[in-house]
Design an enzyme around this catalytic site. Structure first.
Site, short mmCIF file in Angstrom:
data_model
loop_
_atom_site.label_atom_id
_atom_site.label_comp_id
_atom_site.label_asym_id
_atom_site.label_seq_id
_atom_site.Cartn_x
_atom_site.Cartn_y
_atom_site.Cartn_z
CG PHE A 52 43.75 46.31 33.76
CD1 PHE A 52 43.75 46.62 35.11
CD2 PHE A 52 43.64 47.36 32.86
CE1 PHE A 52 43.63 47.92 35.56
CE2 PHE A 52 43.52 48.67 33.29
CZ PHE A 52 43.51 48.95 34.63
CB CYS A 53 40.13 45.50 36.37
SG CYS A 53 38.65 45.93 37.33
CB ILE A 54 36.49 42.29 35.60
CG1 ILE A 54 35.59 41.04 35.56
CG2 ILE A 54 36.43 43.04 34.29
CD1 ILE A 54 34.14 41.36 35.27
N GLY A 96 41.63 40.22 34.90
CA GLY A 96 42.47 39.34 35.69
C GLY A 96 41.67 38.26 36.39
CG LEU A 106 48.29 44.77 35.43
CD1 LEU A 106 48.34 45.76 34.26
CD2 LEU A 106 49.60 44.82 36.21
#
Length: 519
Positions: free
Chosen positions: A251-253, A255, A279
């Site tokens: 998720f975000c960083i 990812g 995500l």
């Protein structure tokens, strides 16, 4: 443009003189008190007119695109701060509240201001309503591994049988993992567990200046987070589940870290993940949205000099930066309600989480800022060395589910879509409505919002994809779980214990790392 402004100004004056100024739909000026005071309503109309005119002027200035973006951002900050709604004497709704309460609302506002000054930040939610482990982050589980960077949580199964291959979640290290495990009704963790997945969660440590190993943590690098963070978490989950591969979600960083970790593993001839979910993640940083106003060589050099060799980037600095990306909603609306009107913000789990930030090791941050945001080298094959390996995201050859939020101001959805260019495996792209957080935390039971899917291939251009995509009602979670299920492997009896002989439970979830506050 000058004539256009003059005509609009004359029309406003004429309407004011006849007492027929129309009410504004703008939330800043929507209270009945504005419509009942023609003088104040005229101020509001003039401010909105000035906003529109100055924005058009900024767009027409003949300068570079980078300079124009900085001009527009600076102008936006000034206009939001100077709105008449932000001033006691110019806001009729505030004046009425003070009059009706005999000044009590102003007293409460001063008390709120003094409390926030002691706290060091503006309160956006009634934080007394929440307690981690009591009504947030309550999914049952246990910490089964920890090192200096993270704890790994294994969640208790809720079904008699589970998929053999577990799901390992890598959340952002800029905030805390429990955004994906808020209350039971909007917990992505609980939803995945109820679908039969054994879920492991990375809980990143929140480094503090007073930690016994503060010097070591303050020097942690991007390589450390990849090697001793993501890759270690994947290996522990595989060991506990007795599977050669796991499924993973970033998720975000988180990812971005997951992508880098899988590229490192691939360079070593390893493939620890069977299927990957990203995500609101950037792998290609060619357009970082409004954040680009902070990205230049001078800023990167300043950060390199101050934090590159060690130290902590404080959570308060990060939270202030993100708040002023949307100052009307995240700054000035609370300034008016908390300080001018004397209101106490209502409980809101997303905003409670938003205020619960984390510090970041300086070398980690400066590497990420320069290599990803400034120079966009992560997606260039062989441009970087990570964990001793030449980094090539094109080596990631696994099925990938890529989700983006349409109104995301932190990860523009078109930039998230660009991840498809570097991933070799089969991909499914899904676009949700709303923003960076609310678009992700969108449980099916809420029946809110919508998402877009395309069943017949992809497009090189994201706008062409959107034109061809079909709008679907409600949450994207069921679509994701339907995609993930075939990669879960065979079903087997749910484990009765956490961990295994090598990795014994250390403490109940959510663990002590996530409980550390960054004041």
């Amino acid at each position: 443009m000058q004539q256009e402004f003059t005509d609009a100004y004359r029309q406003l004056l004429q309407a004011w003189q006849t007492g027929s100024l129309p009410a504004l739909r703008d939330r800043r000026f929507s209270a009945a008190a504005w419509a009942e005071s023609q003088q104040h309503l005229l101020l509001a109309h003039l401010h909105v007119l000035a906003e529109q005119t100055l924005a058009r002027m900024a767009r027409s200035v003949e300068v570079s695109a980078e300079a124009r973006e900085r001009l527009e951002f600076s102008l936006m900050q000034w206009l939001e701060a100077s709105a008449p709604s932000n001033f006691l004497a110019l806001n009729p709704d505030v004046i009425r509240r003070a009059s009706e309460s005999a000044g009590a609302s102003l007293n409460r506002g001063v008390e709120n201001l003094l409390a926030d000054m002691r706290r060091g930040r503006m309160l956006q939610s009634d934080e007394s309503a929440f307690e981690l482990g009591r009504n947030l982050g309550v999914s049952p589980g246990a910490v089964v591994y920890e090192n200096a960077l993270f704890q790994l949580i294994q969640y208790e199964p809720l079904t008699p049988k589970v998929y053999a291959r577990p799901l390992v979640i890598v959340p952002p290290c800029i905030n805390k993992f429990y955004i994906l495990d808020l209350r039971p009704e909007n917990s992505l963790v609980r939803h995945a567990v109820q679908a039969g997945h054994t879920v492991f969660m990375v809980s990143w440590r929140n480094p503090q200046p007073e930690d016994a190993d503060a010097d070591l943590l303050a020097q942690a690098s991007w390589d450390d987070y990849v090697e001793d963070g993501v890759l270690r978490a994947l290996a522990v989950a595989a060991d506990i589940s007795r599977q050669p591969q796991v499924n993973a979600l970033g998720f975000c960083i988180g990812g971005t870290l997951l992508g880098a970790a899988l590229a490192v593993a691939a360079a070593r001839g390893q493939q620890p993940v069977a299927a990957m979910t990203l995500l609101t993640t950037m792998l290609n940083f060619r357009d970082v949205g409004v954040l680009k106003v902070f990205v230049d060589e001078a800023h990167a050099a300043l950060r390199d000099a101050s934090l590159g060799q060690g130290g902590l980037l404080r959570a308060s600095e990060l939270s202030t930066t993100f708040a002023f990306l949307r100052p009307r909603e995240l700054v000035w609306s609370y300034f008016v309600s908390n300080y001018l009107k004397g209101d106490t913000p209502p409980p809101f789990d997303l905003l409670y989480w938003n205020a619960d930030g984390t510090n970041l090791p300086g070398p980690f941050f400066t590497w990420y800022f320069r290599q990803a945001y400034l120079e966009n080298r992560l997606c260039v094959p062989g441009a970087l060395e990570v964990c001793g390996e030449s980094l090539d995201l094109g080596l990631i050859d696994v099925p990938a589910y890529v989700y983006a939020s349409r109104d995301d101001h932190i990860v523009p959805w078109q930039t998230a879509y660009a991840s498809l260019e570097v991933l070799r495996g089969p991909t499914r792209f899904v676009l949700g409505s709303s923003g960076h957080i609310a678009g992700v935390v969108n449980p099916p039971a809420s029946s809110r919002r919508q998402h877009w899917t395309l069943e017949n291939g992809q497009h090189a251009d994201p706008e062409a994809w959107l034109q061809a995509a079909q709008q679907q009602p409600g949450s994207w979670w069921p679509d994701w779980l339907a995609w993930l299920a075939p990669y879960g492997g065979r079903e087997r009896k749910a484990p009765q214990k956490f961990g295994n002989a090598r990795y014994q439970p250390l403490e109940p979830a959510p663990g002590r790392y996530v409980a550390v506050k960054a004041e």
